[in-house]
Design an enzyme around this catalytic site. Sequence first.
Site, PDB file in Angstrom:
ATOM      1  N   TYR A  82      -6.504  -8.592   0.185  1.00  0.00           N
ATOM      2  CA  TYR A  82      -7.225  -7.409  -0.289  1.00  0.00           C
ATOM      3  C   TYR A  82      -7.574  -7.534  -1.770  1.00  0.00           C
ATOM      4  O   TYR A  82      -8.679  -7.160  -2.184  1.00  0.00           O
ATOM      5  CB  TYR A  82      -6.420  -6.141  -0.028  1.00  0.00           C
ATOM      6  CG  TYR A  82      -6.141  -5.885   1.439  1.00  0.00           C
ATOM      7  CD1 TYR A  82      -7.101  -6.134   2.413  1.00  0.00           C
ATOM      8  CD2 TYR A  82      -4.906  -5.416   1.853  1.00  0.00           C
ATOM      9  CE1 TYR A  82      -6.838  -5.910   3.754  1.00  0.00           C
ATOM     10  CE2 TYR A  82      -4.637  -5.185   3.192  1.00  0.00           C
ATOM     11  CZ  TYR A  82      -5.604  -5.439   4.136  1.00  0.00           C
ATOM     12  OH  TYR A  82      -5.338  -5.220   5.468  1.00  0.00           O
ATOM     13  N   GLU A 101      -3.940   1.537   3.108  1.00  0.00           N
ATOM     14  CA  GLU A 101      -2.517   1.431   2.812  1.00  0.00           C
ATOM     15  C   GLU A 101      -2.018   0.137   3.441  1.00  0.00           C
ATOM     16  O   GLU A 101      -2.475  -0.245   4.513  1.00  0.00           O
ATOM     17  CB  GLU A 101      -1.720   2.607   3.398  1.00  0.00           C
ATOM     18  CG  GLU A 101      -1.946   3.934   2.707  1.00  0.00           C
ATOM     19  CD  GLU A 101      -3.087   4.731   3.309  1.00  0.00           C
ATOM     20  OE1 GLU A 101      -3.492   5.727   2.688  1.00  0.00           O
ATOM     21  OE2 GLU A 101      -3.588   4.357   4.397  1.00  0.00           O
TER      22      GLU A 101
END
Length: 163
Positions: A131, A119
Amino acid sequence: MLIREMTLEDITQAVAIEQVCFSLPWSEKSFQDSITREDTLFLVCEELEEFSEEENFDSGFTRKNKITGYIGMYISFDEANITNVAVLPECRKKGYGNALVTAAKQKAVEKQVERIFLEVRVSNVPAISLYQKMGFENLGIRKNFYDHPKEDANIMCCELSFE
């Protein structure tokens, strides 16, 4: 730079990084409890100092014992969850975050992990960009996941291959 497993001796520096990077930082005890578990993986990025050849060191590098960042991951069967990725602000945009995520992914493959979840605050555009470059895809939103300030989280996942 040297990526290696976090040791108990690294916790003080990890906590200092936490306090700079997060509004609700982990405590020393949280790190101690986590890194001693068999289902976790915590890696640190340690800065190395280069020496010139005339200083006559065999490797050309020595450890400075300065931790510039770390990553934490819980592993359950064939899945993993990245709990924290943190890099000192003055060390960002130098490849430390990329190196930490790459090393964690490699270790996960060694442990037969098929996918990694994480998260990230929806406002943390630099982390989301990293990411995505590392193969994570956005799966959805967790409403009000974070406190101080209250904010949603992107849920991201990376499928690993065993080639």
